[in-house]
Motif scaffolding. Sequence first.
Motif, PDB file in Angstrom:
ATOM      1  N   ARG A 135       4.182  27.355   7.733  1.00 38.49           N
ATOM      2  CA  ARG A 135       3.024  26.934   8.531  1.00 38.49           C
ATOM      3  C   ARG A 135       2.476  25.587   8.059  1.00 38.49           C
ATOM      4  N   ASN A 136       3.363  24.664   7.763  1.00 41.47           N
ATOM      5  CA  ASN A 136       3.018  23.303   7.337  1.00 41.47           C
ATOM      6  C   ASN A 136       2.327  23.245   5.976  1.00 41.47           C
ATOM      7  N   LEU A 137       2.424  24.307   5.194  1.00 42.21           N
ATOM      8  CA  LEU A 137       1.950  24.241   3.804  1.00 42.21           C
ATOM      9  C   LEU A 137       2.932  23.469   2.939  1.00 42.21           C
ATOM     10  N   ILE A 138       4.210  23.503   3.316  1.00 38.09           N
ATOM     11  CA  ILE A 138       5.216  22.681   2.643  1.00 38.09           C
ATOM     12  C   ILE A 138       5.216  21.314   3.315  1.00 38.09           C
ATOM     13  N   PRO A 139       5.057  20.247   2.555  1.00 38.23           N
ATOM     14  CA  PRO A 139       4.878  18.944   3.196  1.00 38.23           C
ATOM     15  C   PRO A 139       6.180  18.301   3.646  1.00 38.23           C
ATOM     16  N   SER A 140       6.044  17.393   4.584  1.00 42.79           N
ATOM     17  CA  SER A 140       7.118  16.434   4.818  1.00 42.79           C
ATOM     18  C   SER A 140       7.163  15.492   3.617  1.00 42.79           C
ATOM     19  N   LEU A 141       8.353  14.976   3.321  1.00 38.21           N
ATOM     20  CA  LEU A 141       8.518  14.034   2.212  1.00 38.21           C
ATOM     21  C   LEU A 141       8.744  12.637   2.765  1.00 38.21           C
ATOM     22  N   ILE A 142       8.117  11.662   2.122  1.00 37.50           N
ATOM     23  CA  ILE A 142       8.203  10.287   2.587  1.00 37.50           C
ATOM     24  C   ILE A 142       8.538   9.366   1.426  1.00 37.50           C
ATOM     25  N   GLN A 143       9.335   8.347   1.714  1.00 39.46           N
ATOM     26  CA  GLN A 143       9.575   7.267   0.758  1.00 39.46           C
ATOM     27  C   GLN A 143       9.377   5.954   1.496  1.00 39.46           C
ATOM     28  N   TRP A 144       8.389   5.190   1.063  1.00 43.18           N
ATOM     29  CA  TRP A 144       8.074   3.918   1.697  1.00 43.18           C
ATOM     30  C   TRP A 144       9.046   2.849   1.205  1.00 43.18           C
ATOM     31  N   ASP A 145       9.523   2.045   2.145  1.00 44.55           N
ATOM     32  CA  ASP A 145      10.525   1.047   1.781  1.00 44.55           C
ATOM     33  C   ASP A 145       9.977  -0.026   0.845  1.00 44.55           C
ATOM     34  N   ASP A 146       8.662  -0.307   0.921  1.00 45.61           N
ATOM     35  CA  ASP A 146       8.085  -1.317   0.029  1.00 45.61           C
ATOM     36  C   ASP A 146       7.558  -0.726  -1.270  1.00 45.61           C
ATOM     37  N   GLY A 147       7.706   0.602  -1.441  1.00 45.97           N
ATOM     38  CA  GLY A 147       7.250   1.255  -2.659  1.00 45.97           C
ATOM     39  C   GLY A 147       5.755   1.503  -2.721  1.00 45.97           C
ATOM     40  N   GLN A 148       4.996   1.060  -1.712  1.00 44.80           N
ATOM     41  CA  GLN A 148       3.544   1.223  -1.731  1.00 44.80           C
ATOM     42  C   GLN A 148       3.049   2.053  -0.562  1.00 44.80           C
ATOM     43  N   GLY A 149       3.459   1.683   0.640  1.00 41.54           N
ATOM     44  CA  GLY A 149       3.058   2.452   1.795  1.00 41.54           C
ATOM     45  C   GLY A 149       1.788   1.960   2.449  1.00 41.54           C
ATOM     46  N   ALA A 150       1.185   2.835   3.241  1.00 40.01           N
ATOM     47  CA  ALA A 150       0.046   2.444   4.073  1.00 40.01           C
ATOM     48  C   ALA A 150      -1.275   2.393   3.312  1.00 40.01           C
ATOM     49  N   ALA A 151      -1.494   3.309   2.378  1.00 42.60           N
ATOM     50  CA  ALA A 151      -2.816   3.451   1.760  1.00 42.60           C
ATOM     51  C   ALA A 151      -3.382   2.156   1.196  1.00 42.60           C
ATOM     52  N   PRO A 152      -2.638   1.368   0.416  1.00 44.41           N
ATOM     53  CA  PRO A 152      -3.226   0.150  -0.150  1.00 44.41           C
ATOM     54  C   PRO A 152      -3.588  -0.905   0.889  1.00 44.41           C
ATOM     55  N   ARG A 153      -3.054  -0.781   2.085  1.00 42.89           N
ATOM     56  CA  ARG A 153      -3.308  -1.766   3.139  1.00 42.89           C
ATOM     57  C   ARG A 153      -4.546  -1.441   3.958  1.00 42.89           C
ATOM     58  N   LEU A 154      -5.082  -0.236   3.793  1.00 44.43           N
ATOM     59  CA  LEU A 154      -6.176   0.213   4.643  1.00 44.43           C
ATOM     60  C   LEU A 154      -7.532  -0.077   4.021  1.00 44.43           C
ATOM     61  N   ALA A 155      -8.501  -0.370   4.882  1.00 44.82           N
ATOM     62  CA  ALA A 155      -9.876  -0.514   4.410  1.00 44.82           C
ATOM     63  C   ALA A 155     -10.347   0.820   3.843  1.00 44.82           C
ATOM     64  N   ASP A 156     -11.079   0.760   2.749  1.00 42.78           N
ATOM     65  CA  ASP A 156     -11.555   1.978   2.101  1.00 42.78           C
ATOM     66  C   ASP A 156     -12.751   2.535   2.862  1.00 42.78           C
ATOM     67  N   SER A 157     -12.619   3.757   3.356  1.00 43.95           N
ATOM     68  CA  SER A 157     -13.708   4.396   4.101  1.00 43.95           C
ATOM     69  C   SER A 157     -14.835   4.875   3.202  1.00 43.95           C
ATOM     70  N   GLY A 158     -14.570   4.979   1.894  1.00 44.38           N
ATOM     71  CA  GLY A 158     -15.533   5.565   0.970  1.00 44.38           C
ATOM     72  C   GLY A 158     -15.390   7.064   0.839  1.00 44.38           C
ATOM     73  N   CYS A 159     -14.619   7.684   1.750  1.00 44.85           N
ATOM     74  CA  CYS A 159     -14.347   9.121   1.663  1.00 44.85           C
ATOM     75  C   CYS A 159     -13.205   9.357   0.680  1.00 44.85           C
ATOM     76  N   ARG A 160     -13.164  10.545   0.107  1.00 46.71           N
ATOM     77  CA  ARG A 160     -12.122  10.884  -0.849  1.00 46.71           C
ATOM     78  C   ARG A 160     -11.592  12.299  -0.623  1.00 46.71           C
ATOM     79  N   LEU A 161     -10.297  12.462  -0.859  1.00 44.51           N
ATOM     80  CA  LEU A 161      -9.697  13.798  -0.922  1.00 44.51           C
ATOM     81  C   LEU A 161      -9.897  14.312  -2.341  1.00 44.51           C
ATOM     82  N   VAL A 162     -10.699  15.338  -2.495  1.00 47.85           N
ATOM     83  CA  VAL A 162     -11.016  15.889  -3.808  1.00 47.85           C
ATOM     84  C   VAL A 162      -9.952  16.881  -4.258  1.00 47.85           C
ATOM     85  N   ALA A 163      -9.505  17.729  -3.335  1.00 53.84           N
ATOM     86  CA  ALA A 163      -8.487  18.733  -3.667  1.00 53.84           C
ATOM     87  C   ALA A 163      -7.841  19.216  -2.378  1.00 53.84           C
ATOM     88  N   LEU A 164      -6.583  19.595  -2.503  1.00 54.52           N
ATOM     89  CA  LEU A 164      -5.845  20.191  -1.395  1.00 54.52           C
ATOM     90  C   LEU A 164      -5.461  21.600  -1.819  1.00 54.52           C
TER      91      LEU A 164
END
Length: 214
Positions: A135-164
């Motif tokens: 039921r999607n508890l097992i994640p898809s796996l990703i490898q970004w070609d530039d080694g960094q991915g999308a997160a560093p390119r995005l404006a910081d919303s100030g929100c945080r993922l505390v725990a999954l």
Amino acid sequence: MAEIDHIVIGARTLDEGAAYVEAHLGARPLPGGKHEGIGTHNLVMGLGPDCYLEVIAPDPDQPAPAQGRPFDLDDPSVALMLEAGPHLIGWVARTPALEAVAARLGPAVAGEVKAWKRGTLSWRMAMPPQRQDMRNLIPSLIQWDDGQGAAPRLADSGCRLVALEAEHHDVDALRQALAARGLEEALKVRRSPHPRLVARMMRADGTDVALASG
């Protein structure tokens, strides 16, 4: 070692998904783009330098793909859930050794490694086949070609993922599946008769919020 790359909110439309995220987190996700040939498009929101939130929805400008849209969006039970409103529907883990992990697990478990591209971003991804993902508890796996991915390119919303957190009736099987992907420390796992993914979030104003898959 794999780690959380992003969490995924499913919606019938991107407008509904954006309104949901803004109502719960006090910040609005920004346009991402189309997943050509996949049948989806998305919005994205930065959760710091290493993690982000994605809103994904069927793209009405694309035909439905032959093998179905990702994250079980075409599954009748998921479609029915999203009729009631957007929900957390999955997560994606980042790994530096995607091919090796996928080869070890095999395509029937890890899914087939496929190349994706959106704008200047490119990546390879393996999505567990339906019913292999618990039921999607097992994640898809990703490898970004530039080694960094999308997160560093995005404006910081100030929100945080505390725990999954993941809830499932077979916690041993869930823990084994996570460990096989190098993710034994990524999630808190609890026994429950009903599978559920929970993202514990903190808004920019410090308010705690929980987003759940059911």
